[in-house]
Design an enzyme around this catalytic site. Structure first.
Site, mmCIF file in Angstrom:
data_model
loop_
_atom_site.group_PDB
_atom_site.id
_atom_site.type_symbol
_atom_site.label_atom_id
_atom_site.label_comp_id
_atom_site.label_asym_id
_atom_site.label_seq_id
_atom_site.Cartn_x
_atom_site.Cartn_y
_atom_site.Cartn_z
ATOM 1 N N SER A 230 1.238 -9.688 -0.599
ATOM 2 C CA SER A 230 0.829 -8.282 -0.490
ATOM 3 C C SER A 230 1.243 -7.615 0.810
ATOM 4 O O SER A 230 1.471 -6.401 0.831
ATOM 5 C CB SER A 230 -0.684 -8.172 -0.667
ATOM 6 O OG SER A 230 -1.345 -9.008 0.256
ATOM 7 N N LYS B 206 0.815 -1.230 0.000
ATOM 8 C CA LYS B 206 0.000 0.000 0.000
ATOM 9 C C LYS B 206 0.843 1.272 0.000
ATOM 10 O O LYS B 206 0.378 2.320 -0.474
ATOM 11 C CB LYS B 206 -0.905 0.014 1.234
ATOM 12 C CG LYS B 206 -1.971 -1.054 1.242
ATOM 13 C CD LYS B 206 -3.206 -0.597 0.478
ATOM 14 C CE LYS B 206 -4.335 -1.600 0.587
ATOM 15 N NZ LYS B 206 -5.498 -1.220 -0.231
#
Lengths: 318, 318
Positions: free
Chosen positions: A300, A50
């Protein structure tokens, strides 16, 4: 959105992000009969991909927008990523979080210099609290995924992976709101059009799977998965990219997610959060149909509350 | 033993071992005010540095010794390292383990093709069972650390680290039996004589600390530490090297070990076992006396039983 947008994002962020390592595992290669390359975004700043999109976005705000500040409603990795990106760029950040958010996440977000404002644990409350603050202070809302700057930033992980490893036959990527998947698929199809992009989603939060098959966005209704980063529904921008570039979306069970997580922790010695293990779960599920392929797998993130685990340990030493 | 022995060992093993990554952490650099380079032997084959020495040793056995097989008494990382090295070199391996060893370790050792023979959980029983098998089958006993081939193999981790990163001001290394510490200190003093070699030991198993100060080997009496790989006492060979090359041995508490482990897991996303976190615990303890130094830290391994942790998770999905 195309590959050149991702390359531009990369130029913008490359001196600030961690160029995360690509790892391999004899265990996973043995199970799958393939050469598997893991892009380890759990080693990224704030522990998740992110940060790439957040920094790419905040760094493109106008002088006026920067002076007023940014806002997000999130209790997850986007909150911390935005907080850090804003701090690094000298921008005020406000994060709206449900009042029952884990203390560890609140502390981490504040630790990156953001102001935390609490709301009720409903979508409506989050939005109304955020809207009120935006009206009052002129904050710019940074959406966690339905934003081309976020998507382009997210795509730089796959860009790095493919530029390091070369052409891939497959790439496996988790899907929640679709930001990482959109960026990954644009980068992958741009760099190696022959590659298959396979998205993986928890079957207990299968809205992207349904949307992909029905050609319209399904809401995420009562998602009940340990992969807490994947409970969101697709956005309009991400859905459009996914329809264009993603070859398939497959589903995995909660047990399959846990089994993949266990391989990361026990065999690869990597702390990977449930959402981050979903892509490996998908690869393992499909592996009977694959052989001798070159495969990329996006991990991720690695943000997971270890309080209970360390409490077990503390008892051993007291 | 000198640097050239470690270089020779490296030539012997370099195509078989994992050249483990060197990692950094903005968190740890921030806390210490130094540039800290972690040599991640938790990513080594079998999850610990032990594979380096085991492979170096088995690959130097005579044809006759190889034909007869090897034996060790260990329930730890040495057992699995020897099992795998022997399997790769086509040598029969027998491991003597206490009958109450964790099932996960027994399974892992068998998984690498070794035969496991159980004994009582006493030093005497282990030795007598092993001796009996050696007499019967002509097995060669491979000691976990008091062996120059093991020491030379262990030293190749520091060799790789320093050749990659360059001169260090300090290197921090855990000490149990002293195999890793001996190899590390020989490599470090050979490559950068100005570097300080700091050994770190749990204060609840402080026999090496006592031995270093009294100039004679102390036994390890009732060691009571979560760092299960560091409960052993020094060997004659390792003690000689340590007296010659190690600058200091410092002690850390159980809580300090746990705090270091938590930094690895939570901040660096690395699964590190308690013994492997001891070197960082020592660095953090000494960090007030250091500033702007270039520091190497050996993470010795990442093998830890995660059964309880995953049981917590399994409850969440059922």
């Amino acid at each position: 959105m195309e590959l050149s947008d991702i390359r531009e994002a990369y130029e913008r962020i490359k001196d600030t992000i961690v160029k995360t390592p690509v790892m391999t595992s004899t265990t996973v290669d043995g199970i799958t009969g393939c050469q598997v390359y893991f892009k380890c975004e759990n080693f990224q700043r704030v522990g998740a991909f992110k940060f790439r999109g957040a920094f790419n976005t905040v760094s493109q705000l106008t002088k006026e927008e920067r002076a007023r500040g940014v806002i997000a409603h999130s209790s997850g990795n986007h909150a911390q990523a935005l907080a850090l990106a804003a701090e690094m760029l000298g921008v005020r950040a406000t994060i709206v979080m449900p009042h029952n958010s884990p203390a560890v996440k609140v502390a981490a977000t504040k630790g990156y210099g953001a102001e935390v404002v609490f709301c009720e644990n409903t979508t409506e409350s989050r939005a109304s609290v955020a809207n009120e603050l935006m009206e009052k202070h002129g904050f710019t809302l940074i959406h966690p995924y339905n934003d081309n700057r976020i998507i382009a930033g997210a795509g730089t992980a796959a860009l790095e992976l493919i530029e390091e490893i070369g052409q891939l036959d497959y790439i496996f990527c988790p899907v929640g709101g679709g930001g990482l998947l959109s960026g990954t698929s644009i980068a992958t199809k741009g760099l190696c059009p022959e590659s298959k992009v396979i998205a993986v989603e928890p079957q207990n939060a299968d809205d992207a799977y349904q949307s992909f098959r029905a050609n319209k966005i399904f809401p995420s209704v009562n998602p009940n998965t340990i992969a807490d980063g994947l409970r969101t529904q697709l956005g309009e921008l991400t859905f459009e990219v996914i329809q264009k570039y993603v070859d398939d979306i497959i589903l995995v069970s909660e047990q399959e997610i846990l089994d993949a997580m266990r391989i990361f922790w026990e065999r690869m010695k990597l702390v990977v959060e449930p959402s981050g293990a979903v892509s490996l779960a998908g690869l393992l599920k499909m592996s009977e149909d694959l052989s001798d392929c070159k495969i990329g797998v996006i991990i991720s993130g690695g943000n997971i509350d270890l309080t209970e685990f360390f409490e077990l340990y503390s008892k051993q030493i007291s």
